[in-house]
Design an enzyme around this catalytic site. Structure first.
Site, PDB file in Angstrom:
ATOM      1  N   ASN A 153       4.057  -8.324   8.362  1.00 43.55           N
ATOM      2  CA  ASN A 153       3.584  -9.081   9.521  1.00 43.55           C
ATOM      3  C   ASN A 153       3.177 -10.530   9.237  1.00 43.55           C
ATOM      4  O   ASN A 153       3.174 -11.338  10.149  1.00 43.55           O
ATOM      5  CB  ASN A 153       2.483  -8.310  10.262  1.00 43.55           C
ATOM      6  CG  ASN A 153       1.246  -8.081   9.434  1.00 43.55           C
ATOM      7  OD1 ASN A 153       1.303  -8.130   8.204  1.00 43.55           O
ATOM      8  ND2 ASN A 153       0.134  -7.837  10.083  1.00 43.55           N
ATOM      9  N   GLY A 229      -1.208  -3.394   3.567  1.00 45.53           N
ATOM     10  CA  GLY A 229      -0.319  -2.560   4.356  1.00 45.53           C
ATOM     11  C   GLY A 229      -1.092  -1.465   5.057  1.00 45.53           C
ATOM     12  O   GLY A 229      -2.293  -1.604   5.328  1.00 45.53           O
ATOM     13  N   GLU A 249      -5.869  -3.915   1.221  1.00 49.68           N
ATOM     14  CA  GLU A 249      -6.155  -4.566   2.506  1.00 49.68           C
ATOM     15  C   GLU A 249      -5.385  -3.776   3.561  1.00 49.68           C
ATOM     16  O   GLU A 249      -4.165  -3.891   3.658  1.00 49.68           O
ATOM     17  CB  GLU A 249      -5.664  -6.022   2.479  1.00 49.68           C
ATOM     18  CG  GLU A 249      -6.381  -6.916   1.478  1.00 49.68           C
ATOM     19  CD  GLU A 249      -7.769  -7.322   1.945  1.00 49.68           C
ATOM     20  OE1 GLU A 249      -8.117  -7.069   3.112  1.00 49.68           O
ATOM     21  OE2 GLU A 249      -8.511  -7.880   1.130  1.00 49.68           O
ATOM     22  N   CYS A 283      -3.477  -7.082  11.629  1.00 50.91           N
ATOM     23  CA  CYS A 283      -4.430  -6.041  11.210  1.00 50.91           C
ATOM     24  C   CYS A 283      -5.778  -6.192  11.914  1.00 50.91           C
ATOM     25  O   CYS A 283      -6.511  -5.221  12.042  1.00 50.91           O
ATOM     26  CB  CYS A 283      -4.601  -6.077   9.707  1.00 50.91           C
ATOM     27  SG  CYS A 283      -4.905  -7.724   9.090  1.00 50.91           S
ATOM     28  N   GLU A 377      -4.644   3.082  14.762  1.00 50.82           N
ATOM     29  CA  GLU A 377      -4.280   1.657  14.781  1.00 50.82           C
ATOM     30  C   GLU A 377      -3.054   1.494  15.678  1.00 50.82           C
ATOM     31  O   GLU A 377      -1.971   1.983  15.349  1.00 50.82           O
ATOM     32  CB  GLU A 377      -3.968   1.173  13.366  1.00 50.82           C
ATOM     33  CG  GLU A 377      -3.593  -0.294  13.341  1.00 50.82           C
ATOM     34  CD  GLU A 377      -3.293  -0.831  11.953  1.00 50.82           C
ATOM     35  OE1 GLU A 377      -2.766  -0.086  11.116  1.00 50.82           O
ATOM     36  OE2 GLU A 377      -3.594  -2.016  11.719  1.00 50.82           O
TER      37      GLU A 377
HETATM   38  P1  NAP Z   1       3.405  -0.489   5.124  1.00 57.47           P
HETATM   39  O1  NAP Z   1       4.454   0.340   5.753  1.00 57.47           O
HETATM   40  O2  NAP Z   1       2.246   0.199   4.525  1.00 57.47           O
HETATM   41  O3  NAP Z   1       4.169  -1.377   4.021  1.00 57.47           O
HETATM   42  C1  NAP Z   1       3.514  -2.395   3.312  1.00 57.47           C
HETATM   43  C2  NAP Z   1       4.237  -2.620   1.996  1.00 57.47           C
HETATM   44  O4  NAP Z   1       4.099  -1.449   1.184  1.00 57.47           O
HETATM   45  C3  NAP Z   1       5.743  -2.857   2.126  1.00 57.47           C
HETATM   46  O5  NAP Z   1       6.131  -3.785   1.136  1.00 57.47           O
HETATM   47  C4  NAP Z   1       6.304  -1.479   1.854  1.00 57.47           C
HETATM   48  O6  NAP Z   1       7.625  -1.499   1.411  1.00 57.47           O
HETATM   49  C5  NAP Z   1       5.368  -0.999   0.762  1.00 57.47           C
HETATM   50  N1  NAP Z   1       5.287   0.442   0.569  1.00 57.47           N
HETATM   51  C6  NAP Z   1       5.555   1.422   1.478  1.00 57.47           C
HETATM   52  N2  NAP Z   1       5.347   2.640   0.904  1.00 57.47           N
HETATM   53  C7  NAP Z   1       4.945   2.407  -0.370  1.00 57.47           C
HETATM   54  C8  NAP Z   1       4.590   3.264  -1.466  1.00 57.47           C
HETATM   55  N3  NAP Z   1       4.606   4.593  -1.353  1.00 57.47           N
HETATM   56  N4  NAP Z   1       4.208   2.693  -2.625  1.00 57.47           N
HETATM   57  C9  NAP Z   1       4.178   1.353  -2.760  1.00 57.47           C
HETATM   58  N5  NAP Z   1       4.523   0.488  -1.760  1.00 57.47           N
HETATM   59  C10 NAP Z   1       4.883   1.016  -0.583  1.00 57.47           C
HETATM   60  O7  NAP Z   1       2.829  -1.563   6.140  1.00 57.47           O
HETATM   61  P2  NAP Z   1       3.598  -2.524   7.146  1.00 57.47           P
HETATM   62  O8  NAP Z   1       4.137  -1.721   8.278  1.00 57.47           O
HETATM   63  O9  NAP Z   1       4.512  -3.446   6.406  1.00 57.47           O
HETATM   64  O10 NAP Z   1       2.373  -3.425   7.651  1.00 57.47           O
HETATM   65  C11 NAP Z   1       1.520  -3.008   8.661  1.00 57.47           C
HETATM   66  C12 NAP Z   1       0.218  -2.493   8.108  1.00 57.47           C
HETATM   67  O11 NAP Z   1      -0.380  -3.453   7.273  1.00 57.47           O
HETATM   68  C13 NAP Z   1      -0.796  -2.244   9.224  1.00 57.47           C
HETATM   69  O12 NAP Z   1      -1.500  -1.050   8.965  1.00 57.47           O
HETATM   70  C14 NAP Z   1      -1.708  -3.450   9.122  1.00 57.47           C
HETATM   71  O13 NAP Z   1      -2.988  -3.274   9.656  1.00 57.47           O
HETATM   72  C15 NAP Z   1      -1.738  -3.657   7.651  1.00 57.47           C
HETATM   73  N6  NAP Z   1      -2.178  -5.026   7.331  1.00 57.47           N
HETATM   74  C16 NAP Z   1      -3.419  -5.217   6.790  1.00 57.47           C
HETATM   75  C17 NAP Z   1      -3.876  -6.516   6.516  1.00 57.47           C
HETATM   76  C18 NAP Z   1      -5.206  -6.774   5.897  1.00 57.47           C
HETATM   77  O14 NAP Z   1      -5.381  -7.854   5.339  1.00 57.47           O
HETATM   78  N7  NAP Z   1      -6.161  -5.865   5.959  1.00 57.47           N
HETATM   79  C19 NAP Z   1      -3.051  -7.600   6.828  1.00 57.47           C
HETATM   80  C20 NAP Z   1      -1.801  -7.358   7.387  1.00 57.47           C
HETATM   81  C21 NAP Z   1      -1.362  -6.068   7.623  1.00 57.47           C
HETATM   82  P3  NAP Z   1       8.851  -1.403   2.473  1.00 57.47           P
HETATM   83  O15 NAP Z   1       8.769  -2.612   3.324  1.00 57.47           O
HETATM   84  O16 NAP Z   1      10.051  -1.382   1.630  1.00 57.47           O
HETATM   85  O17 NAP Z   1       8.632  -0.141   3.248  1.00 57.47           O
END
Ligand code: NAP
Length: 474
Positions: A153, A229, A249, A283, A377
């Site tokens: 994002n 993530g 995060e 997020c 969420e």
């Molecule tokens: P996500 O599905 O958890 O993916 C985040 C990253 O993790 C991607 O690079 C993904 O790779 C990788 N990943 C997925 N499964 C993994 C595993 N088993 N081991 C290691 N890495 C893995 O999240 P998203 O959909 O991209 O982002 C949305 C989420 O991020 C929301 O929950 C949002 O709230 C959170 N977020 C939090 C913050 C904060 O600062 N607190 C900021 C922004 C977003 P792939 O892309 O290849 O699947």
């Protein structure tokens, strides 16, 4: 216009035998073919980072700062390219993609400044009987190889939040950006190398989270994992990372309270931005708005009016406020959640329709705390309005969440503001603003399911360095 994706391994831009198409979520056009790292390539990337630990640790602070400052200069020169890459990969509306690039520039400068402020403290050794003739102090030293895994994002600024403090602290990095939005990270990598970063100190690998991501998390040569993530992936990463330092995060279902007597126009305009910017895929997006019943009707009317003025459509257009969601699956998920809430008694005030990947800005009321749109969420342009009778009740409802990232309170009453600061279990309380407010040098992160550790260059550097104690026996 296509994009040539290349991984950065040991100073070389490379492809691989296996690729995956990166799609524009607005029109489904193929932007380019993403090389997927083989196991051997991930191993080479970690090995290269591991070999450059010493080079990085020996780079003086002024040089680390200069590299980051120069990177900001180079990105500023390529601003439009960066903005376009974010628009077409992430479907982020141009105005928000531009904000992201500008924030990334500032963030690089914050990290450059922090590189010069990494220091320790003396310890009064003579406070301990028998240690009168000792001098003691601690210093901060680089933790070692940092594995950075970032979400879709904020494909540039959240990568900067990991890579820039790692470099500022003297650490090499292996970065795995989100598979659907890798382009901005690659452009950042090009700028960092051009700015003088030792060539094997930044390695970028592409591939699935459960394969490439997990290899990074498990590898014993990695000293520190920094992940942004979703909470389930965060849990898995913590479980797999053994004794490494870990920053997580994660997500939230952030809430805002609007007190009677608050500046309603301010609350309306900030809540509109906080609920719908980047289609709510933030997020700290506003998901739950608690309204004092005395001002609830007025807020609701003004909020619906402001929501109705949002321009929904092609993210490339300068006027667009709300573009597509990242994928059809995500748009369908949220449509299902809204329908489910309506079937359980929620009332639709506006929106609710989905057109392909675009979800209309949606406002619900008469919701129950156990509905998915409230307690999970939502990560979409969907917000719920809830009325309250007392501020105490509002605080309890706001804090009744498994998440704890940030909260917003609109009030002119300083006692209520401080009551909120005291009682809400979150990483940040924004008074007279939405939880969505963030500047990049503040400590940022969550409690409970929202994660562990803090970002913001100064705080990320603390998490990417180890304390080393030095005692001198005179
Ligand atoms: P996500 O599905 O958890 O993916 C985040 C990253 O993790 C991607 O690079 C993904 O790779 C990788 N990943 C997925 N499964 C993994 C595993 N088993 N081991 C290691 N890495 C893995 O999240 P998203 O959909 O991209 O982002 C949305 C989420 O991020 C929301 O929950 C949002 O709230 C959170 N977020 C939090 C913050 C904060 O600062 N607190 C900021 C922004 C977003 P792939 O892309 O290849 O699947």
């Amino acid at each position: 216009m296509s994009f040539t994706y290349r991984m950065l391994i040991n100073g070389e831009w490379v492809g691989s035998g296996v690729t995956k198409a990166v799609l524009n979520p607005y029109n489904q056009e193929v932007i380019g073919d993403l090389p997927i790292a083989s196991e051997a390539q991930v191993d080479q990337a970690i090995a290269a980072a591991d070999r450059s630990r010493e080079v990085m640790a020996e780079l003086p602070a002024h040089q680390r700062a200069a590299i980051l400052e120069q990177t900001a200069v180079l990105i500023a020169r390529r601003r439009e390219e960066m903005v376009l890459e974010i628009i077409r990969e992430a479907g982020k509306a141009r105005k928000w993609a531009t904000v992201e690039v500008n924030r990334a520039l500032e963030n690089l400068k914050f990290a450059a400044e922090e590189a010069k402020r990494i220091h320790g403290e003396t310890v009064p050794m003579d406070a301990s009987v028998g240690s009168e003739n000792r001098i003691g102090f601690w210093i901060r030293v680089p933790a070692g190889v940092v594995a950075a895994i970032s979400p879709f994002n904020f494909p540039l600024n959240l990568v900067v939040h990991k890579v820039a403090p790692a470099i500022a602290a003297g650490n090499p990095v292996v970065l795995k950006p989100a598979s659907n939005t890798p382009g901005a990270a690659q452009l950042l990598g090009e700028c960092l190398l051009k700015a003088g970063l030792p060539s094997s100190a930044l390695n970028i690998v592409y591939g699935g989270g459960s394969t490439v991501g997990e290899m990074l998390v498990k590898d014993e040569r990695v000293a520190k994992v920094t992940f942004t993530g979703s909470p389930p992936v965060g849990r898995r990463i913590k479980a797999l990372s053994g004794l490494k330092k870990v920053t997580l995060e994660l997500g939230s279902n952030s809430g805002t309270i609007v007190d009677a007597g608050a500046d309603l126009d301010l609350a309306v305009s900030r809540c509109t931005m906080g609920s719908f910017a980047y289609s709510g895929q933030v997020c700290i997006a506003v998901q739950r708005i608690y309204l004092d019943e005395k001002i609830a009707d007025e807020f609701e009317t003004k909020f619906l009016e402001a929501t109705g003025k949002l321009v929904v459509g092609n993210p490339i257009d300068a006027d667009t406020d709300v573009g597509p969601m990242i994928s059809a699956a995500e748009a369908e998920r949220v449509e299902t959640w809204v329908k489910e809430a309506l079937s359980q008694g929620a009332r639709l005030l506006t929106g609710g329709q989905r057109d392909g990947n675009i979800m209309q800005p949606t406002v619900l009321t008469d919701v129950l705390p156990e509905m998915a749109v409230m307690c999970q969420e939502v990560f979409a342009p969907v917000v719920s309005l809830v009325r309250y009778k007392s501020f105490d009740e509002a605080l309890r409802m706001l804090d009744d969440s498994v998440f704890g990232l940030q909260a917003g309170i609109f009030t002119r009453d300083i006692h209520k503001a401080f009551e909120a600061v005291k009682r809400i279990n979150v990483g940040g309380v924004m008074i007279n603003d939405v939880p969505t407010f963030r500047v990049d040098h503040m400590p940022y992160g969550g409690n409970k399911e929202s994660g562990i550790g803090r970002e913001g260059p100064r705080f990320a550097i603390e998490e990417m360095t180890n304390l080393k104690m030095v005692c001198i026996n005179l």
